[in-house]
Scaffold this active site. Sequence first.
Site: not given
Length: 254
Positions: A79, A104, A154, A190, A228
């Site tokens: 991931e 990350d 990003d 998104d 969230r």
Amino acid sequence: MRHTRAKGEPRFPDGPRADPAGSHFERRIRSFQPRRSRVTAGQADALQRLWPTWGLDIDGQRVLDLAELFGDDRPVVLEIGFGMGEATARMAADDPGTNILAVDVHTPGQGNLLGLAERNGLSNIRVANGDAIILLREMLTPDSLAGLRVYFPDPWPKARHHKRRLIQPEFLTLAASRLAPGAVLHCATDWEPYAEQMLEVLTAHPGFANTQADGGFAPRPAHRPQTRFEGQGLDKGHVVNDLLFRRVPHGAPG
């Protein structure tokens, strides 16, 4: 009394290094932007205690034995970019038969995910710090991954920054070399212009085939929890697109 770090003293002596790969590799165009934000006391404690066991600095100086890293031979999904780690922890809990190597550069997120893994008894998570490109290119062997997840990378919305987007033909070629035949690359975003670019470059790449018969976007699969951040975007009218492409067998047409 609050400790003041001397110049050059590591922030977390037993935790992730600030620049694990150092100057060993060329400074390519970066697809990520390191974020500096406050580390809570709980996150700092998790980094200090758990990093030596569950953490990995991406230094590019060795090839990983994934079975040794996780202590078993379960399939491994990579991931790239996990934010604060809540979705990663939920996926690990829901699928204990799969190991997750989560990468990350966000220190608070690294500490948060380590804490979640410990509190929930999730032994199938390892947290990697650094550049995912170096991890893929230098530290993973061919066909070693059972899947790859890139959720909400990003979008680099300005046209002059599009070259920084992660999902590009060169990245897909590298990723394909490390994914076992049949493994699924799952992307979600998104940012609709980026979703369209992802669909275009994935469709054109010979190493991948769309899992959707109509050649379009996929419904959000049940195994990807809604975060969230994602929920806030949906409340604002954002459209989230999922892409699921399968690594084609070696030598097969895309």
